[in-house]
Design a protein around this motif. Structure first.
Motif, PDB file in Angstrom:
ATOM      1  N   VAL A  74       0.941  -1.272   0.106  1.00  0.00           N
ATOM      2  CA  VAL A  74      -0.099   0.151  -0.037  1.00  0.00           C
ATOM      3  C   VAL A  74       0.749   1.398  -0.062  1.00  0.00           C
ATOM      4  O   VAL A  74       1.987   1.343   0.753  1.00  0.00           O
ATOM      5  N   ASP A  76       1.158   5.713  -0.271  1.00  0.00           N
ATOM      6  CA  ASP A  76       0.554   6.832   0.135  1.00  0.00           C
ATOM      7  C   ASP A  76       0.558   7.875  -1.109  1.00  0.00           C
ATOM      8  O   ASP A  76       1.020   7.269  -2.274  1.00  0.00           O
ATOM      9  N   ILE A 194      -5.187   3.889  -1.510  1.00  0.00           N
ATOM     10  CA  ILE A 194      -6.350   3.667  -0.770  1.00  0.00           C
ATOM     11  C   ILE A 194      -6.669   5.269  -0.182  1.00  0.00           C
ATOM     12  O   ILE A 194      -6.732   5.051   1.112  1.00  0.00           O
ATOM     13  N   GLN A 199      -9.747   4.656  -5.552  1.00  0.00           N
ATOM     14  CA  GLN A 199      -8.926   3.638  -5.261  1.00  0.00           C
ATOM     15  C   GLN A 199      -8.098   3.263  -6.150  1.00  0.00           C
ATOM     16  O   GLN A 199      -8.641   3.225  -7.763  1.00  0.00           O
ATOM     17  N   ASN A 376      -8.386  11.301   5.249  1.00  0.00           N
ATOM     18  CA  ASN A 376      -7.323  10.278   4.528  1.00  0.00           C
ATOM     19  C   ASN A 376      -7.178  10.413   2.985  1.00  0.00           C
ATOM     20  O   ASN A 376      -7.073   9.560   2.241  1.00  0.00           O
ATOM     21  N   HIS A 382      -6.177   4.604   5.948  1.00  0.00           N
ATOM     22  CA  HIS A 382      -7.596   4.099   5.855  1.00  0.00           C
ATOM     23  C   HIS A 382      -8.073   3.237   6.692  1.00  0.00           C
ATOM     24  O   HIS A 382      -7.514   2.293   7.131  1.00  0.00           O
ATOM     25  N   GLU A 385      -8.035  -0.355   5.837  1.00  0.00           N
ATOM     26  CA  GLU A 385      -7.089  -0.888   4.953  1.00  0.00           C
ATOM     27  C   GLU A 385      -6.864  -2.381   4.781  1.00  0.00           C
ATOM     28  O   GLU A 385      -6.663  -3.140   3.911  1.00  0.00           O
TER      29      GLU A 385
END
Length: 397
Positions: A74, A76, A194, A199, A376, A382, A385
């Motif tokens: 994931v 950012d 996310i 998304q 977020n 999230h 997540e």
């Protein structure tokens, strides 16, 4: 030979059905409305164990069928890794699966530029009306002709599509077009961004000619973007001013629409996704809808794949569901005395599963439209997540 079954639709679901039925001893004829073979679509597919078993059961070799990814990451908004977990998975492309199935079906059983327009039951048979003006009789008919199924419309009232409130932008990029530093940052993993609104996921897939070796692959980007109804109407309007119903063919999407998406990607997405998205030759969009047919069969006619249930893509089960539909249908035809009994058994087995998958996809889709549009925004925290990363594109039911 047990009997003759017509299959309306020669895409992946129709091919799975034809091959599974042929293996079980049925004579099969496939009618596909598109003039040429359905190649070049390119979108990514995540494989699951049931899909691999289904392919093996109809004699498809699983060697070099896809690209292995080892982990899920994931990111950012600034390209920083927020979390990472081991998650081995085999990812492939629509082209790859289609070509493997199409190669196994004898050419004389596959008719292009021919669609099923109508049908009626006559004395235990099905008279099928084709676009070439002919009427042919079969023992049964399978509707694998997609969400707008002409086969289904004969016994199920055409549904008003339930628009989800967002669209998906897809893009596929040749590995050679991605700069080395960008490729090293994210290419080999299953990657997420996310934020609370929208998304993105991305992962490597086989190349244009189904190559799986490093350097010849492609990168598949899936960008879910909240879109109001008024915005959707604009997206579905082509250069002539015609507003398309449900979806718009990729070549008819206005250039200004694509340019706006590219600009939004630069502002809203992490740099690696934005740069990869800009490298794509032809990004294309699709509105997201939900639909599960209240009936999967009528006498000696049944539905399969998207014709039976259109599921949001978050679960990554579209191809797997079609494959399992086909194998279940073949099994039911083996186990029951009549075609009608077999189709009723198939309906009883598969419709609850489609509803369950649909519920999972709606749950995952709800995260695309986070309740707090100000929270977020950078995708670093999230609240769901773990659920999103753990359940997206998995068969964990």
């Amino acid at each position: 030979m047990r009997g003759h079954i017509a299959v309306s639709g020669g895409s992946i679901g129709g091919l799975f059905a034809a091959l599974a039925l042929a293996e079980a001893g049925w004579r099969v004829t496939v009618f596909e409305k598109v003039r040429s073979a359905l190649s070049g679509r390119g979108a990514g597919i995540v494989t699951h164990e049931p899909l691999l078993k289904a392919l093996g059961s109809i004699g498809v070799s699983l060697q070099d069928i896809g690209v292995e990814v080892r982990s899920r990451r994931v990111f950012d908004k600034f390209g920083k890794i927020v979390s990472e977990r081991e998650f081995p998975q085999l990812v492939t492309s629509w082209d790859m699966i289609y070509s493997l199935l199409h190669a196994r079906l004898p050419r004389e059983l596959y008719f292009t530029d021919t669609s099923v327009l109508n049908w009626e039951n006559v004395a235990g048979k099905v008279n099928v009306h084709l676009s070439d003006g002919s009427v042919q009789q079969f023992d049964a008919l399978i509707g694998a002709d997609g969400y707008r199924s002409a086969v289904r419309s004969k016994f199920v009232e055409r549904p008003a599509p339930a628009y989800s409130g967002y669209v998906v932008w897809r893009a596929v990029v040749d590995e050679t077009l991605i700069e080395p530093n960008l490729r090293d940052a994210f290419f080999d993993d299953f990657s997420f961004f996310i934020p609370n609104r929208g998304q993105v996921i991305g992962y490597p897939i086989p190349g244009f000619h189904n190559e799986t070796n490093k350097g010849s692959r492609r990168y598949n980007i899936v960008w879910y973007k909240p879109t109001s109804h008024d915005e959707l109407v604009d997206l579905l309007t082509d250069e002539s001013g015609k507003v398309h119903e449900i979806s718009i063919p990729p070549p008819l999407v206005r250039r200004e629409v694509v340019d706006c998406a590219l600009m939004a990607a630069e502002v809203d997405l992490p740099w690696m996704f934005s740069e990869a998205f800009k490298c794509a030759a032809s990004p294309f969009l699709a509105p997201i809808y939900d639909y599960v047919s209240p009936r999967f069969c009528c006498a000696n006619v049944c539905l399969l794949g998207d014709a039976a249930a259109l599921i949001r893509p978050h679960v990554g089960m579209g191809v797997t569901k079609a494959a399992e539909d086909a194998l279940c249908l073949s099994s039911c035809l083996r186990a029951n005395r009549t075609i009608e009994e077999a189709f009723e058994a198939y309906d009883a087995a598969r419709r609850p599963i489609a509803s369950m998958i649909n519920a999972r996809s709606q749950r995952l889709g709800s995260f695309v439209q986070g309740e707090d549009p100000k929270g977020n925004l950078d995708g670093a925290s999230h609240p769901f997540e773990d659920e999103i990363v753990r359940l997206t594109a998995t068969a964990d039911f």
